[in-house]
Enzyme design. Structure first.
Site, mmCIF file in Angstrom:
data_model
loop_
_atom_site.group_PDB
_atom_site.id
_atom_site.type_symbol
_atom_site.label_atom_id
_atom_site.label_comp_id
_atom_site.label_asym_id
_atom_site.label_seq_id
_atom_site.Cartn_x
_atom_site.Cartn_y
_atom_site.Cartn_z
ATOM 1 N N PRO A 176 0.837 -1.203 0.000
ATOM 2 C CA PRO A 176 0.000 0.000 0.000
ATOM 3 C C PRO A 176 0.875 1.257 0.000
ATOM 4 O O PRO A 176 2.059 1.221 0.357
ATOM 5 C CB PRO A 176 -0.789 -0.104 1.306
ATOM 6 C CG PRO A 176 -0.673 -1.513 1.751
ATOM 7 C CD PRO A 176 0.618 -2.031 1.178
ATOM 8 N N TYR A 177 0.281 2.371 -0.371
ATOM 9 C CA TYR A 177 0.981 3.642 -0.542
ATOM 10 C C TYR A 177 1.885 3.978 0.646
ATOM 11 O O TYR A 177 3.087 4.157 0.501
ATOM 12 C CB TYR A 177 -0.055 4.745 -0.769
ATOM 13 C CG TYR A 177 0.522 6.099 -1.054
ATOM 14 C CD1 TYR A 177 1.117 6.375 -2.270
ATOM 15 C CD2 TYR A 177 0.451 7.117 -0.103
ATOM 16 C CE1 TYR A 177 1.640 7.630 -2.550
ATOM 17 C CE2 TYR A 177 0.960 8.379 -0.371
ATOM 18 C CZ TYR A 177 1.550 8.620 -1.594
ATOM 19 O OH TYR A 177 2.066 9.857 -1.858
ATOM 20 N N TYR A 178 1.325 4.071 1.844
ATOM 21 C CA TYR A 178 2.136 4.472 2.996
ATOM 22 C C TYR A 178 3.038 3.357 3.497
ATOM 23 O O TYR A 178 4.029 3.615 4.173
ATOM 24 C CB TYR A 178 1.264 5.027 4.122
ATOM 25 C CG TYR A 178 0.799 6.433 3.827
ATOM 26 C CD1 TYR A 178 1.699 7.488 3.778
ATOM 27 C CD2 TYR A 178 -0.541 6.712 3.579
ATOM 28 C CE1 TYR A 178 1.293 8.781 3.487
ATOM 29 C CE2 TYR A 178 -0.964 8.004 3.303
ATOM 30 C CZ TYR A 178 -0.040 9.034 3.254
ATOM 31 O OH TYR A 178 -0.434 10.301 2.969
ATOM 32 N N ALA A 179 2.744 2.116 3.154
ATOM 33 C CA ALA A 179 3.671 1.029 3.501
ATOM 34 C C ALA A 179 4.967 1.182 2.720
ATOM 35 O O ALA A 179 6.043 0.856 3.221
ATOM 36 C CB ALA A 179 3.026 -0.327 3.232
ATOM 37 N N ARG A 180 4.874 1.698 1.481
ATOM 38 C CA ARG A 180 6.100 1.991 0.723
ATOM 39 C C ARG A 180 6.889 3.087 1.426
ATOM 40 O O ARG A 180 8.113 3.007 1.533
ATOM 41 C CB ARG A 180 5.762 2.417 -0.712
ATOM 42 C CG ARG A 180 5.244 1.291 -1.564
ATOM 43 C CD ARG A 180 5.242 1.629 -3.035
ATOM 44 N NE ARG A 180 4.582 2.858 -3.385
ATOM 45 C CZ ARG A 180 3.332 2.951 -3.856
ATOM 46 N NH1 ARG A 180 2.604 1.865 -4.004
ATOM 47 N NH2 ARG A 180 2.826 4.121 -4.184
#
Length: 123
Positions: free
Chosen positions: A83-87
């Site tokens: 997911p976006y913020y996991a990156r």
């Protein structure tokens, strides 16, 4: 096989020119399927990740260009699989370890501490 020098985009095919122009790590602008826009509230961990990454920039650990480059360097599997913020979180951790600001042992201990705290909350 003799190779001609590639000194001008006017002397090569459009296909070859497109391949040469494609930056390996640039995933923007590549074809994809349409995704419907849906409103989604941010979860606490997402907002905490965003704020942590902004603070890292404010403190001079990195800047947004480095964060984005590090995301692209994750490779397609992680880039598209997280997911976006996991990156953001993944590359923040890597930046901190790469710069010697934290060790992998310290990171593992902190993850264990947080996991135990969350588990205690659930019970």
């Amino acid at each position: 096989m003799d190779r001609l020098p590639l000194d001008s985009p006017y002397t090569i095919s459009n296909e070859l020119y497109g391949v040469l122009r494609h930056v390996l790590h640039d995933v923007g602008g590549q074809p994809d399927t349409p995704v419907p826009f849906t409103e989604k509230g941010e979860e606490d961990w997402e907002m905490n990740t965003y704020l942590t990454c902004e603070c890292l920039g404010w403190r001079g650990v990195w800047n947004s260009e480095e964060r984005r480059r590090r995301e692209n360097d994750l490779g397609a599997t992680l880039y598209f699989g997280l997911p976006y913020y996991a990156r953001w979180l993944t590359v923040a951790i890597k930046a901190l370890v790469d710069r010697g600001l934290i060790t992998t042992d310290e990171l593992g201990a902190k993850i264990d501490e947080i996991r135990a705290r969350l588990e205690a909350k659930r019970t």
